[in-house]
Scaffold this motif. Structure first.
Motif, mmCIF file in Angstrom:
data_model
loop_
_atom_site.group_PDB
_atom_site.id
_atom_site.type_symbol
_atom_site.label_atom_id
_atom_site.label_comp_id
_atom_site.label_asym_id
_atom_site.label_seq_id
_atom_site.Cartn_x
_atom_site.Cartn_y
_atom_site.Cartn_z
ATOM 1 N N GLY A 143 -4.713 1.627 -5.867
ATOM 2 C CA GLY A 143 -3.802 2.761 -5.783
ATOM 3 C C GLY A 143 -4.513 4.097 -5.842
ATOM 4 N N MET A 185 6.581 -0.206 -7.071
ATOM 5 C CA MET A 185 7.419 -1.339 -6.663
ATOM 6 C C MET A 185 6.619 -2.638 -6.721
ATOM 7 N N ASN A 214 12.755 4.158 -3.927
ATOM 8 C CA ASN A 214 11.430 4.759 -3.738
ATOM 9 C C ASN A 214 11.137 4.997 -2.264
ATOM 10 N N THR A 243 -4.402 6.701 -2.799
ATOM 11 C CA THR A 243 -3.794 8.019 -2.932
ATOM 12 C C THR A 243 -4.859 9.105 -2.967
ATOM 13 N N VAL A 249 -1.479 3.442 -11.141
ATOM 14 C CA VAL A 249 -1.259 4.816 -10.667
ATOM 15 C C VAL A 249 -0.297 5.555 -11.585
ATOM 16 N N ALA A 266 0.836 -1.203 0.000
ATOM 17 C CA ALA A 266 0.000 0.000 0.000
ATOM 18 C C ALA A 266 0.870 1.252 0.000
ATOM 19 N N LEU A 267 1.928 1.245 0.827
ATOM 20 C CA LEU A 267 2.788 2.434 0.881
ATOM 21 C C LEU A 267 3.510 2.644 -0.440
ATOM 22 N N ALA A 268 3.920 1.528 -1.080
ATOM 23 C CA ALA A 268 4.662 1.645 -2.334
ATOM 24 C C ALA A 268 3.795 2.201 -3.451
ATOM 25 N N LEU A 269 2.467 2.156 -3.266
ATOM 26 C CA LEU A 269 1.584 2.747 -4.273
ATOM 27 C C LEU A 269 1.462 4.253 -4.074
ATOM 28 N N GLY A 270 2.076 4.749 -2.998
ATOM 29 C CA GLY A 270 2.011 6.185 -2.746
ATOM 30 C C GLY A 270 0.938 6.564 -1.747
ATOM 31 N N ALA A 271 0.494 5.582 -0.946
ATOM 32 C CA ALA A 271 -0.562 5.871 0.020
ATOM 33 C C ALA A 271 0.015 6.519 1.267
ATOM 34 N N PRO A 272 -0.678 7.507 1.827
ATOM 35 C CA PRO A 272 -0.296 7.975 3.159
ATOM 36 C C PRO A 272 -0.546 6.855 4.154
ATOM 37 N N ARG A 312 -4.164 6.098 5.252
ATOM 38 C CA ARG A 312 -5.009 5.437 4.259
ATOM 39 C C ARG A 312 -4.686 3.945 4.153
ATOM 40 N N SER A 343 0.427 -1.715 -9.698
ATOM 41 C CA SER A 343 1.443 -0.659 -9.706
ATOM 42 C C SER A 343 1.288 0.248 -10.923
ATOM 43 N N THR A 402 4.749 10.684 -0.492
ATOM 44 C CA THR A 402 3.743 9.848 -1.146
ATOM 45 C C THR A 402 3.809 10.003 -2.661
ATOM 46 N N ARG A 457 6.640 7.870 -4.015
ATOM 47 C CA ARG A 457 6.310 6.440 -4.077
ATOM 48 C C ARG A 457 5.277 6.158 -5.166
ATOM 49 N N ARG A 458 4.403 7.117 -5.430
ATOM 50 C CA ARG A 458 3.449 6.888 -6.507
ATOM 51 C C ARG A 458 4.154 6.890 -7.863
#
Lengths: 400, 274
Positions: free
Chosen positions: B127, B107, B69, B131, B182, A268-274, A277, B179, B99, B102-103
């Motif tokens: 994703g 990964m 990342n 986000t 996003v 989840a974090l690697a997708l850019g989630a805070p 979330r 992945s 964030t 990482r988006r």
């Protein structure tokens, strides 16, 4: 693996048995497969040995207590001496027939089974006694009437505990509504955020599980009722129950959250989630089933508490649907007030209340088992879902 | 500077065909507590090129990948030196949000990790929810991402089924689709095939080759043949005993495997150690 082969190859197992002593078992590819052996199965001779040893010890006991001793003893002594004599007799019988190893094995089996019986007996007696006493006076009207117009000399089957059942359900719902959000948030803090206060908070939560329930009642009594912030009512009882429920829910939920694989959080974090979330949308939904179990365990923990509600809800014999004002009754309190009476009929009525309470607790635990086994640590749910989705995929394949 | 880039990525969402970003590690060193595990790594990962990181276990490849990342810092005692530049901007600098980094730099992990509580379609679109972004046509995004990951034809009839019901190889491709949804500029892959059978591995490699013009790909692998098949650039990591890992040699994959300059590289790629 081999069993189906055996049954296929051998048309008649007895014929093989007869042949066996003549030709020793040569497990070839065709024909001569030795008969099936079940090393751990009970045989009739085993039962006969036990029965014989029991008979011998009973006879010996009778002879000692009934003929040799000059005085009478209580029946329990017969059971004790009979058991003590049974052990060596049984040991000798087995050693004579099957050797010392088997005798030792059997002896320990008997001892362990006795221990299991002792451990299991109390719960059977308690539940059995409540069911027996409760069923004698439990009538349908117990669920539809209150104690408002029931006098002290009315029959035990008259009147009912509807007001108490309603009170129990309302207070339980309110306590759950207070304790569950707090407990879940605390669990998230302990397991996900792991802030600097996590260790002391966990320590306090652990210690609170051992909090005597009367202390919770006293606490609420002295800070809410005594200063006249709120008079005795259902909601005040719920506050006391919530205090007891909080640590149970917190610790159970924390255990559940610990089981969620770290890989999911990382994904989840690697997708850019805070972080918040990822907790809200991935961690909590993944642990959903386990969290519901935690909630139900917390409810089952407090539904039978008497001490805290004794001081806080007031107790009454009339129906009060509003938990926010006026005295309210609940089932443990109903049992408590009825069973303290000197009238036999009221004591009988208390057992009916106890039986209903037992049924509610049982219901909650069964609910917890069902919800929990549906998907506690995801591994089981994954297996089950894999099966389910395989069938759906097969169906899809057939369609296309 | 970040604002126009965000807009660009939102625009790219509608028609996801970006060319990928250029990622560059500059003098990257890593520590876990007092232990230094990686020293002075300089690698440029160009767009349109698959970069493979090879080397024996414990030489810091995965650690390096995780610094790219900012997953490295999830370990509380982890620290690092040097910088990582995405299209010229330091991802550890103040200009880019964590964030957002990482988006843009996705990964794929060693073990397939789809979200078990979600359906296949929800996994792909996870994703966006995670986000906090909205997309006009969610179904279209799910289909496009699954097609790019080479999974669409296998799951098109059961998008509503739980993701746990897929096979390991399908799960891993689902993670790739997740992945891609996003619209990242870079995709990092940490031994994505180590838990998979040869057939699934081949599917993933095909997917990588199809994606390489759209996303910059960096892959860690223990499989020499795989590195040769999918990558154009290759970096060989090695850590001597009680010393941090270093890049011994890097260059075009063909040269690393056919004509390595360093004898240790030659030993490793020919299977004489590690």
């Amino acid at each position: 693996m081999t069993m189906p082969e055996t049954t296929k190859v051998l048309p008649n197992p007895r014929a093989a048995e007869g042949r066996q002593p003549a030709s020793p078992p040569a497990a070839g590819p065709r024909g001569k497969v030795p008969p099936r052996r079940r090393p751990r199965a009970w045989r009739w001779t085993d039962l006969a040995e036990i029965a014989g040893a029991l008979g011998a010890s009973a006879a010996l006991t009778w002879m000692i207590f009934g003929r040799l001793l000059p005085f009478r003893v209580m029946p329990l002594a017969y059971v004790v001496l009979g058991y003590v004599l049974f052990l060596p007799i049984y040991w000798f019988v087995i050693r004579d027939g099957q050797g010392a190893t088997a005798a030792k094995d059997r002896l320990v089996t008997i001892l362990v089974a006795t221990g299991a019986l002792f451990a299991f007996a109390p719960i059977v007696f308690v539940v059995g006694y409540v069911v027996k006493r409760g069923a004698e006076v439990l009538r349908p009207n117990f669920f539809t009437e209150t104690m408002q117009i029931v006098g002290p000399l009315s029959k035990a089957t008259e009147g009912g505990a509807l007001h108490s059942i309603i009170g129990t359900l309302e207070q339980l719902a309110l306590a759950t509504a207070i304790a569950v959000p707090l407990g879940l948030l605390t669990a998230v803090y302990l397991s996900e955020i792991q802030g600097p206060l996590a260790r002391p908070v966990r320590l306090v939560a652990d210690a609170m599980t051992a909090l005597p329930s009367i202390v919770a009642g006293l606490f609420i009594f002295s800070i809410v009722i005594k200063p006249h912030i709120w008079l005795q009512s259902g909601i005040v009882g719920s506050l006391a129950l919530a205090i007891l429920m909080l640590p149970t829910v917190t610790i159970a939920a924390e255990q559940v959250l610990h089981v969620v694989p770290g890989g999911l959080r990382e994904a989840a974090l690697a997708l850019g989630a805070p972080y918040w979330r990822s907790v809200l949308m991935v961690v909590l939904p993944t642990a959903r089933a386990g969290l519901s179990t935690a909630v139900i365990l917390g409810m089952a923990r407090v539904v039978g508490e008497t001490a805290p509600v004794l001081m806080t809800t007031g107790g009454t014999t009339v129906m009060n649907l509003n938990p926010f004002s006026g005295h309210q009754d609940n089932l443990p309190l109903f049992v408590f007030t009825q069973i303290r009476s000197s009238q036999e009929n009221q004591v009988d009525r208390a057992w009916a209340g106890a039986l209903v309470l037992l049924a509610i607790v049982l219901l909650l635990f069964v609910l917890a088992r069902i919800v929990g086994s549906a998907s506690p640590g995801r591994r089981r749910i994954r297996v089950r879902r894999r099966r389910g989705s395989r069938t759906t995929s097969d169906a899809g394949g057939n369609r296309s | 500077m970040t604002v126009p880039e965000v807009d660009q990525s939102v625009a790219a969402e509608a028609a996801p065909a970006p060319v990928g970003g250029v990622l560059e590690g500059v003098q990257v060193s890593c520590w876990f507590g007092a232990r230094k595990v990686l020293e002075g790594v300089d690698i440029k990962m160009d767009a349109g090129v698959v970069t493979a990181l090879i080397g024996p276990s414990g030489c810091g490849k995965s650690t390096f990948l995780r610094t790219l990342n900012r997953m490295h810092e999830l370990v509380p005692i982890a620290t690092l030196a040097g910088s990582v530049l995405l299209d010229g901007h330091d991802i550890y600098g103040a200009g880019l949000r964590l964030t957002e980094v990482r988006r843009r730099i996705g990964m794929v992990f060693q073990k397939p990790n789809p979200f078990p509580a979600m359906t296949i379609a929800d996994n792909v679109a996870a994703g966006l929810r995670l986000t906090g972004r909205k997309v006009r046509d969610r179904d279209d995004l799910v289909e496009t991402s699954l097609r790019r990951a080479g999974l669409w034809n296998e799951v098109r009839n059961r998008l509503g089924a739980p993701a746990g019901g897929l096979s390991g190889g399908q799960q891993q491709r689902l993670c790739i689709a997740r992945s891609l949804a996003v619209s990242p500029d870079v995709l990092l892959m940490d031994e994505p095939c180590s838990a998979l059978d040869p057939t699934s591995t081949r599917r993933i490699e095909e997917t990588i080759l199809e994606l390489k013009d759209q996303v910059t790909i960096v892959i860690v692998t223990h499989n020499m043949q795989q590195a040769q098949r999918v990558s154009q650039h290759c970096a060989f990591f090695l850590a001597a005993e009680d010393e941090p890992g270093r890049v011994i040699e890097q260059g075009p994959t063909e040269q690393i495997f056919s004509d390595p300059h360093d004898p240790r590289t030659a030993d490793y790629v020919n299977g004489r150690f590690g």
